[in-house]
Write a protein that holds these residues in place. Sequence first.
Motif, PDB file in Angstrom:
ATOM      1  N   ASN A 169       0.869  -1.181   0.000  1.00 44.75           N
ATOM      2  CA  ASN A 169       0.000   0.000   0.000  1.00 44.75           C
ATOM      3  C   ASN A 169       0.904   1.228   0.000  1.00 44.75           C
ATOM      4  OD1 ASN A 169      -2.360   1.474   0.052  1.00 44.75           O
ATOM      5  ND2 ASN A 169      -2.638   1.304   2.262  1.00 44.75           N
ATOM      6  N   LEU A 195      -5.198   2.303  -0.171  1.00 44.88           N
ATOM      7  CA  LEU A 195      -6.259   1.519   0.429  1.00 44.88           C
ATOM      8  C   LEU A 195      -6.640   2.140   1.770  1.00 44.88           C
ATOM      9  CD1 LEU A 195      -4.998  -2.109  -0.273  1.00 44.88           C
ATOM     10  CD2 LEU A 195      -6.799  -0.872  -1.477  1.00 44.88           C
ATOM     11  N   ASP A 196      -7.917   2.149   2.051  1.00 44.83           N
ATOM     12  CA  ASP A 196      -8.485   2.742   3.266  1.00 44.83           C
ATOM     13  C   ASP A 196      -8.530   4.259   3.218  1.00 44.83           C
ATOM     14  OD1 ASP A 196      -8.880   0.246   4.415  1.00 44.83           O
ATOM     15  OD2 ASP A 196      -6.886   0.219   5.286  1.00 44.83           O
ATOM     16  N   SER A 197      -8.229   4.859   2.056  1.00 45.34           N
ATOM     17  CA  SER A 197      -8.365   6.306   1.917  1.00 45.34           C
ATOM     18  C   SER A 197      -9.837   6.675   1.957  1.00 45.34           C
ATOM     19  CB  SER A 197      -7.752   6.768   0.588  1.00 45.34           C
ATOM     20  OG  SER A 197      -8.032   8.140   0.361  1.00 45.34           O
ATOM     21  N   THR A 198     -10.132   7.856   2.470  1.00 45.31           N
ATOM     22  CA  THR A 198     -11.525   8.305   2.530  1.00 45.31           C
ATOM     23  C   THR A 198     -12.043   8.748   1.170  1.00 45.31           C
ATOM     24  OG1 THR A 198     -10.731  10.514   3.158  1.00 45.31           O
ATOM     25  CG2 THR A 198     -11.349   9.000   4.943  1.00 45.31           C
ATOM     26  N   GLN A 228     -10.235  -0.707  -4.411  1.00 48.04           N
ATOM     27  CA  GLN A 228     -11.230  -0.276  -3.436  1.00 48.04           C
ATOM     28  C   GLN A 228     -11.990   0.912  -3.999  1.00 48.04           C
ATOM     29  OE1 GLN A 228     -10.096   0.434   0.835  1.00 48.04           O
ATOM     30  NE2 GLN A 228     -10.657   2.525   0.323  1.00 48.04           N
ATOM     31  N   ALA A 231     -15.125   5.630  -0.713  1.00 50.19           N
ATOM     32  CA  ALA A 231     -15.907   5.436   0.499  1.00 50.19           C
ATOM     33  C   ALA A 231     -17.234   6.179   0.386  1.00 50.19           C
ATOM     34  CB  ALA A 231     -15.130   5.942   1.709  1.00 50.19           C
TER      35      ALA A 231
END
Length: 245
Positions: A169, A195-198, A228, A231
């Motif tokens: 990542n 990954l896991d970014s807003t 991904q 969000a």
Amino acid sequence: SLTQTVTYPVHTNKKWSLVRAGDPVSYAIDISGYLWGCGTASYGQLGATTSSSSFILVDDTHTWVDVRSGIENVVALDANGDVYVMGGNRDYGLGLGSTNTSQTYSTFQKVTTPNKKITAIRLVRTSTYLLDEDGAIWACGYNANGQLGLGNTTNQHTFTQVSPEKIENSPETSRAYSSIYANSSIGTGFAKSMLDSTLAWAAALADSNQYMRIDLGSTKTVIGVLTQGRAPNGEHYQWVTMYKL
């Protein structure tokens, strides 16, 4: 409709940061990072106490950030990224290296393998999983159905790395784009793709020539790609359905 009267509230004068329901033991972490538990702990999951129908203090010597409850054991993660286990070693679920499935601990035991900072823990019955700071997964315990992902169906008495590969990542600063919506600077706005970014990268142009380039820092063998979507915030649901490398 169903109603229930709570006769003994769970420490109404205390504030909690996390609660985990379990069977036979449930746990909660207060805002000071102290660990509390309740239930029937026949294998030491509540420390010296074998049973409590209200939450009691289990440990206040660490700043706990997560806890998971299994059939006979408990795994907990502290703020330093260290993992501790307690309770019974059924199916080798403690991962301490012991093959004695009758072994029990009523005090927390530190997990020393892997010698990594741990960022996430999971426990399902007697199968235990850890995620380390480098993105590697480690597992131990019950594996009769191959659920540990180790390529076999043998119970594991020590935490074993699921795969030698890890998820890369890469930081936002190592990413470049063909175009960026709203001319956002790298790492801000629509120029974020970790990954896991807003948010997610959004190109300025709507055509099939847009691309993302990620510098992995060295020559590496890529065996798969994770994607991904953006969000959801109640307004935008966006994701890529097709791409090529």
